[in-house]
Every structure is written in C-alpha cells, then in structure tokens.
Design an enzyme around this catalytic site. Structure first.
Site, PDB file in Angstrom:
ATOM      1  N   CYS A 276       0.650  -0.942  -0.208  1.00  0.00           N
ATOM      2  CA  CYS A 276       0.014  -0.237  -0.183  1.00  0.00           C
ATOM      3  C   CYS A 276       0.574   1.080   0.491  1.00  0.00           C
ATOM      4  O   CYS A 276       0.775   2.420  -0.834  1.00  0.00           O
ATOM      5  CB  CYS A 276      -0.372  -0.068   1.069  1.00  0.00           C
ATOM      6  SG  CYS A 276      -1.306  -1.204   1.669  1.00  0.00           S
TER       7      CYS A 276
HETATM    8  N1  SAJ Z   1       7.759   2.219   8.562  1.00  0.00           N
HETATM    9  C1  SAJ Z   1       9.277   3.142   8.581  1.00  0.00           C
HETATM   10  N2  SAJ Z   1       8.788   3.661   9.260  1.00  0.00           N
HETATM   11  C2  SAJ Z   1       7.578   3.942  10.243  1.00  0.00           C
HETATM   12  C3  SAJ Z   1       5.878   2.866   9.425  1.00  0.00           C
HETATM   13  C4  SAJ Z   1       6.601   2.246   8.768  1.00  0.00           C
HETATM   14  O1  SAJ Z   1       9.818   2.193   7.951  1.00  0.00           O
HETATM   15  O2  SAJ Z   1       7.436   4.885  11.491  1.00  0.00           O
HETATM   16  C5  SAJ Z   1       7.887   0.814   7.104  1.00  0.00           C
HETATM   17  C6  SAJ Z   1       7.233   0.255   7.771  1.00  0.00           C
HETATM   18  O3  SAJ Z   1       8.957  -1.077   7.928  1.00  0.00           O
HETATM   19  C7  SAJ Z   1       6.836  -0.652   5.753  1.00  0.00           C
HETATM   20  C8  SAJ Z   1       6.524   0.342   5.918  1.00  0.00           C
HETATM   21  O4  SAJ Z   1       6.734   1.356   5.833  1.00  0.00           O
HETATM   22  O5  SAJ Z   1       7.720  -1.375   5.631  1.00  0.00           O
HETATM   23  C9  SAJ Z   1       4.424   0.158   5.585  1.00  0.00           C
HETATM   24  O6  SAJ Z   1       4.895  -0.251   6.740  1.00  0.00           O
HETATM   25  P1  SAJ Z   1       2.768   0.152   7.941  1.00  0.00           P
HETATM   26  O7  SAJ Z   1       3.138   0.095   8.961  1.00  0.00           O
HETATM   27  O8  SAJ Z   1       2.463   1.348   7.320  1.00  0.00           O
HETATM   28  O9  SAJ Z   1       1.938  -1.087   6.956  1.00  0.00           O
HETATM   29  P2  SAJ Z   1       1.529  -1.476   6.041  1.00  0.00           P
HETATM   30  O10 SAJ Z   1       1.828  -1.004   4.561  1.00  0.00           O
HETATM   31  O11 SAJ Z   1       1.090  -2.788   6.042  1.00  0.00           O
HETATM   32  O12 SAJ Z   1       0.404  -0.523   6.016  1.00  0.00           O
HETATM   33  C10 SAJ Z   1      -0.924  -0.684   5.968  1.00  0.00           C
HETATM   34  C11 SAJ Z   1      -1.782   0.909   5.780  1.00  0.00           C
HETATM   35  N3  SAJ Z   1      -3.015   0.190   6.042  1.00  0.00           N
HETATM   36  C12 SAJ Z   1      -4.058   0.088   4.932  1.00  0.00           C
HETATM   37  O13 SAJ Z   1      -3.658   0.446   3.483  1.00  0.00           O
HETATM   38  C13 SAJ Z   1      -5.213  -0.327   4.667  1.00  0.00           C
HETATM   39  C14 SAJ Z   1      -1.763   1.719   6.723  1.00  0.00           C
HETATM   40  O14 SAJ Z   1      -3.048   2.447   5.838  1.00  0.00           O
HETATM   41  C15 SAJ Z   1      -1.983   1.849   7.905  1.00  0.00           C
HETATM   42  O15 SAJ Z   1      -2.141   2.929   8.517  1.00  0.00           O
HETATM   43  C16 SAJ Z   1      -1.044   0.554   8.271  1.00  0.00           C
HETATM   44  O16 SAJ Z   1      -1.241  -0.646   7.747  1.00  0.00           O
HETATM   45  C17 SAJ Z   1      -0.363   0.679  10.100  1.00  0.00           C
HETATM   46  O17 SAJ Z   1      -0.882   1.451  11.551  1.00  0.00           O
HETATM   47  O18 SAJ Z   1      -0.420  -0.638  10.740  1.00  0.00           O
END
Ligand code: SAJ
Length: 439
Positions: A276
C-alpha cells in the site's frame, strides 16, 4: 413488484442477496468471511486454482483469517470459491478486491482492475450492486469501470445497477482493527449508488462512512497512505540529518513523541515496504501528472524512501570498515526480511534491495526470518538459516532489517561481532555500544 432499488435493498436487508468477491487475497478473503458470517451466501472468484481449492477444502491461506472460520462457513454452504467468473451471473452484490501494483516503469498497473471489469461485465444483471475496493487513482471507478460495465451489459448505472468505491483498510497482522470494526468509507457514482453500497456493507460492518462520490472515496484512501509515506520519508531524512549532526535520531523522536498533541510518531528504517504505502501515493502523482501537476511531496518522499536501502548498505560498509573489513567477501547476516514486523509478507520489502546491493558488492549474504523460511522472490533464491545465534556469531556483520518481536535481541547483541540496527531493535536509545551502528 418494487423498483430495482427497492428489490435490491430488500434482499440486502434480509441478507438473501448472494455475494460475489472478485479476488480472494488479503482483502477479499476477510471480506468474504465477514459477509458469510453475516448470513450472506458468498462465492469468491479468483484465477488462482490453489486459493480456490484451499477455500473449498475449508482452509485459509491468509494470516489474519483462521482456517476454522473458513471451514465452518464452507461446511455450512455459506462460502465457496470458483475460478469461473460466470458464477457472478447468479449474485446480487459484487466486491472487486484485486491488486493494483506498479509496473517496472513506476506507472500504475491497472490490468487487474480492467480484467475484473471485463470478466464481470458479461455477467452483470439488472438489480446488482458493484463495489471496487482496490486502491487506485481518483476517477478509476467512473472513468474505467463504469464504461465497461455499461457498454458490455447494455445496462444503465443507477437505473439498472449500482456502482461505488470503498477503500480497503486492511492492515496485515493487526488484530485490534479488523475488517468488521474498521470504519468503512463508501462513495457512489451517484448518491443512490452510494446508498445501495452502504446498505449492503452496513449488514456486516460496524461503521459505514458515506461520502458524496466515488472520487472522494478513492482520494480518501490516497490521503491516508500518502500521509504515512510522506511522514516516513520525512523521518528517514531526519535520520540522515541527525547522522550528519552526530545526534541520536531515536532519542530525538522519542523525546518529540512525549508531546501529547500535534505530533504523530514515525520511525526511520531501511526503506518502505508493503503493498500500500510505497505504491498508492504514486497512483495519485501519476494521475496528477496527466493533469499537468507535479505532486512534489510524493515525489520527494518516494525518492528518500527508495534510497534508504542504499543508505543502509552504506552503514553496513562503514561498520565493517571500522573493523578493517571490506564488504567484498564478508559474511553478512540479515535478520528479518518481511516488509514489517510479525508478518510473512515480502512485497516491496526493503530487505530485498539491501540483499541485492550487498550481493552486488561481493558480500556473502545470508538471512534469518522465522516468518519466511525461503526467499524465492525478486531473482533471489535463498533459505532462511536455521540456527540463528551460531550464524550471528559466525557473521562478520549482522544487520537487523525487520524487528520481529520473537527475537531475543540481547542474545543477538552478545553473539554478534558487528551489528547494524536499522530499527533501534536493541533499544540503545541515546546510548553508544562498541559493536553497534544505528541508523
Ligand atoms: N515504516 C517505517 N516507519 C514507520 C512506519 C512504517 O519505516 O514509522 C515502514 C514499515 O517498515 C513498512 C512500510 O513502512 O516497510 C509500511 O509500513 P506500514 O506500517 O504503513 O504498514 P502497511 O504497509 O501494512 O500499512 C498498512 C496500511 N493499511 C492500509 O492501507 C489499509 C496503513 O494505512 C496502516 O496505517 C498501516 O498498515 C498501519 O497502521 O499499520
């Protein structure tokens, strides 16, 4: 005999409406199970024969959906799956949950949405409601899906069938917010379309958030994920700036996070993975380019995030150099390769880029990840090492890329020669350790 709208509304309300889910992956399967548990007869449609066979055996292949839930529904005849799209001719409500990846060129790959529309259109009947859930640029539902459905079926939207967009909000591995209790934004081609889609989803989900059009719903999703992508990019650049300043970025972020209002904590890392966050915002910037507008925040954040794997390899190179060791020929153990902690998903994982970059420099690279026993992805073909601590001890350098909660980080620290911690997994905030290099 009521109107088309009244008849459909009645079938949705008493849950005699039959439901079809196109695409039974990490979004479609939880949605199919939730509608079936609400009492609808549900058929999942997917070209992947292994997924269809697993569902019909009563088995789940999605971490967030227990097999027991699938088995009970399949045994009760409430849930089944098929590779034959003609089953959609017998349903009343269809949700499209197909992938929207990027092409190698970085442009949106809308082929899955186009295929779903083309497979559904011949089966579209008067009285059906169709909802697109796949994350995409504003305008897709109206400009791409609608023309196909109307031209092939000869039906007219809002008179004969109803069409809306509702962004998926599935966060893999999360248990507090699920498909049922996460508020669901829904916007239709017309208000009536939005109303019918809301009436359907309201039968199974806790909270419906109606918006005026499908474009508003499409853009809502892109704001949600662009917000995250840009903030992660900003905090990644903060890590680079703190490195130049000789300041511990983790201590700075923890201190800023004590502000009880007006701040949301993000943390730096080796890159931006997932299906995403790194992708959806580029659908938005691509659409805006067609309108002669350059979405500079998105482009800049994407550039910074995309560079983090290379920055991480630089940190590994520096760490080895401090011990008079070249990358070339060094044994480097990557700890954690999934795109985020405690899940088994590799999509867009920065670990893949880090491994490629290290191999290109001649390193002898191994990895350990309890969620990913073998890595056959992105031209890599590797098995996770089995016995972690001896491998940690044998490596010239260990790099923590994904901080799964199952790891004993103290033991890893004790056994490592050199350790690059890209997630502050060791919790050495504000501290310096002779063996450790942090982002
Ligand atoms: N990441 C960082 N630093 C952060 C947060 C994430 O480097 O502070 C990295 C993670 O390691 C990963 C990527 O970014 O590689 C994405 O991380 P994410 O926490 O955004 O996880 P996702 O991609 O699974 O995002 C989902 C999304 N859900 C949907 O799109 C329905 C997002 O909207 C959610 O907010 C997120 O999960 C969540 O909160 O966990």
């Amino acid at each position: 005999m009521g109107t088309t709208k009244e008849n459909l509304h009645s079938k949705l309300s008493d849950r005699t409406a039959r439901v079809g889910i196109i695409g039974i992956g990490y979004v479609g399967l939880p949605l199919a199970v939730v509608f079936a548990e609400a009492g609808f007869d549900v058929v999942g449609v997917d070209p992947a024969e292994d997924k269809v066979a697993a569902i019909n055996r009563g088995e789940s292949y999605i971490l967030d959906v227990e097999t027991e839930r699938v088995r009970v529904l399949v045994d009760a005849g409430k849930l089944r799956a098929s590779t034959d799209y003609s089953v959609l001719a017998d349903v009343d409500a269809v949700s499209i949950c197909v992938p929207t990846p990027l092409r190698k060129t970085g442009d949106p790959d809308l082929s899955f949405i186009a295929a779903a529309a083309n497979d559904l259109a011949p089966n579209l009947r008067k009285g059906m409601v169709v909802v697109l859930e796949s994350s995409t640029y504003p305008g897709t539902t109206r400009e791409m899906i609608l023309p196909v459905l109307e031209s092939v079926s000869g039906l007219t939207v809002c008179e004969d069938f109803f069409l809306a967009f509702s962004p998926e909000r599935v966060d893999p591995g999360r248990t507090d917010w699920t498909t049922i209790n996460t508020p669901k934004v829904i916007g239709g081609i017309t208000p009536d379309c939005g109303e019918m889609a809301s009436a359907w989803y309201d039968q199974a989900l806790d909270t419906i958030v109606p918006v005026s059009t499908c474009e508003v719903a499409e853009m809502t999703k892109l704001l949600e994920n662009t917000f995250r992508m840009i903030n992660i990019g900003m905090v990644n650049e903060l890590a680079i700036m703190c490195d130049r300043l000789g300041i511990d970025v983790w201590e700075v972020i923890d201190a800023a996070a004590t502000k009880p209002f007006g701040f949301m904590k993000f943390t730096p890392g080796p890159g931006l993975g997932g299906h995403c966050i790194p992708i959806d915002p580029l659908y938005l910037s691509w659409k805006l380019k067609s309108l002669n507008y350059n979405a500079r925040f998105i482009e800049l954040a994407s550039e910074i995030n995309t560079n983090m794997p290379r920055y991480t390899v630089g940190k590994i190179q520096d760490a080895l150099n401090q011990h008079k060791k070249p990358i070339n020929g060094s044994r480097i153990l990557i700890v954690g390769v999934a795109y985020k902690p405690d899940i088994d998903d590799l999509r867009e994982s920065p670990a893949l880029d880090v491994i490629h970059l290290l191999k290109d420099k001649g390193a002898d690279v191994a990895y350990h990840d309890p969620f990913i026993p073998y890595l056959n992805h992105d031209n890599l073909d590797m098995d996770s090492v089995e016995d972690l601590l001896p491998e940690v001890n044998a490596a010239d350098c260990v790099a923590i890329i994904t901080n799964h909660s199952v790891y004993d980080y103290q033991a890893i620290l004790e056994n490592a020669q050199i350790l690059v911690d890209t997630r502050n997994a060791l919790g050495l905030t504000g501290q310096i350790h002779p063996k450790v290099v942090k982002l």
